[in-house]
Design an enzyme around this catalytic site. Structure first.
Site, PDB file in Angstrom:
ATOM      1  CG  ASN A  34      -0.587  24.857  15.479  1.00 42.19           C
ATOM      2  OD1 ASN A  34      -0.332  23.869  14.808  1.00 42.19           O
ATOM      3  ND2 ASN A  34      -1.597  25.651  15.206  1.00 42.19           N
ATOM      4  CE  LYS A  51       5.816  19.007  22.498  1.00 40.03           C
ATOM      5  NZ  LYS A  51       6.821  20.045  22.217  1.00 40.03           N
ATOM      6  CG  ASP A  55       5.870  15.638  19.140  1.00 40.41           C
ATOM      7  OD1 ASP A  55       6.208  14.592  19.699  1.00 40.41           O
ATOM      8  OD2 ASP A  55       6.141  15.876  17.958  1.00 40.41           O
ATOM      9  CG  HIS A  66       6.975  14.435  14.655  1.00 41.83           C
ATOM     10  ND1 HIS A  66       6.751  14.135  13.341  1.00 41.83           N
ATOM     11  CD2 HIS A  66       7.375  15.725  14.666  1.00 41.83           C
ATOM     12  CE1 HIS A  66       7.005  15.186  12.579  1.00 41.83           C
ATOM     13  NE2 HIS A  66       7.387  16.173  13.365  1.00 41.83           N
TER      14      HIS A  66
END
Length: 290
Positions: free
Chosen positions: A116, A211, A230, A232
DNA sequence: AGCCAGGCCCTCC
DNA sequence: GGAGGGCCTGGC
């Protein structure tokens, strides 16, 4: 010293695409810290020109070849993952972007810090960790610091890490460092384990989910099938492939691994970098145009 | 100013 | 086991 290169190579895309967080570019040179050395790289027509200090270049050269995975036949990888025109375009755009073979410990902590957050901030956080807790390296008037060892970082403690601006990730870093110091997990052995076993072992660490674990597997543990989803990559998969089908992130990862195959992680990096740069360019255009 | 950033953890169902 | 909310902080 020169390293001959016959492989496709895009150093900027390789070193500045969010795989590693300690490389800086200036005047065509890339400055980083590897193997307790300050390393400088430049791509020229004959290959990679590099310097390092304080060690002898002849000692660092084979380590650098390993780090850059110059033995990997990228064209064979491309042939394996190029399943459609859109990823082919992303490959063409960044042809020569390679997946690094990093130190697992440094990679792990870097990606725990990434959650984040954003790459400029992660870069700043990692550099602060090094200058505060790592061993200084002085060479030729320049000064960097090694990435701290597990013992050095476990000794830092959450509150001092928080003061570096890590936010809530400070507790995760402290906890994971302590786990490694305690010997509950030997990162080096994960290279010999299967993808699934290594994934399970990493996810057991504090601050490591699917992730982050896949990033560590891909960028440091010889698992080219790893596929970190992620924000994107999630967008890209939705835009290009999933056609409105809603999948949870682990299912999305599995879907992509099935589609792109044993080198899915390479597809991931091209999808990620392509989308991230496209966004950066378009925001720049918006500003200049308004 | 407000949204977003290479997510993870915890809770509740 | 899956969805939803909270979270430190800073970049843009």
């Amino acid at each position: 010293m020169l390293i001959p290169v016959s492989q496709p190579l895009d150093l900027a895309a390789t070193l500045l695409s969010g795989q590693a967080f300690r490389w800086r570019e200036s005047d065509g040179w890339f400055d980083g810290v590897l193997f307790d050395n300050i390393v400088r790289l430049r791509h020229d027509t004959d290959g990679i020109e590099f310097t390092c200090a304080p060690d002898d270049e002849r000692a660092i050269q084979p380590l650098l070849v390993d780090y850059l995975r110059l033995d990997v036949d990228l064209d064979a990888v491309y042939a394996s993952i190029a399943t459609d025109p859109r990823i082919e375009a992303a490959i063409a755009r960044f042809r020569g972007m390679r997946i690094l073979r990093q130190d697992p410990w440094e990679c792990l902590i870097g990606f725990i810090c990434s959650s984040n957050s954003n790459i400029p901030r992660i870069t700043k956080n990692v550099e602060s960790i090094c200058t505060t807790f790592g061993r200084p390296i002085e060479a030729n008037g320049s000064s960097r610091s090694a990435f701290p060892t597990p013992v050095e970082l476990a000794g830092a403690g959450e509150s001092r890490l928080r003061r570096l601006g890590l936010g809530y990730r400070a507790g995760f870093v402290a906890s994971t460092a302590q786990t490694i110091v305690d010997g509950a997990l030997d990162l080096a052995t994960l290279r010999e384990d299967s993808y699934e076993d290594a994934l399970d072992a990493l996810i057991a660490l504090d601050g490591v989910g699917d992730k982050v674990a896949n990033c560590v597997l891909l960028f440091s543990l010889d698992k080219p099938e790893a596929f970190p989803v992620d924000t994107h990559v999630e967008q890209r998969l939705n835009e290009w492939y999933l056609d409105g089908t809603k999948l949870s992130l682990p299912k999305m990862r599995h879907w992509a691994q099935e589609r792109f195959g044993p080198f899915a992680g390479y597809a991931n990096q091209y999808l990620f970098h392509d989308r991230r740069l496209r966004l950066k360019v378009s925001t720049t255009d918006d500003r200049s145009g308004s």
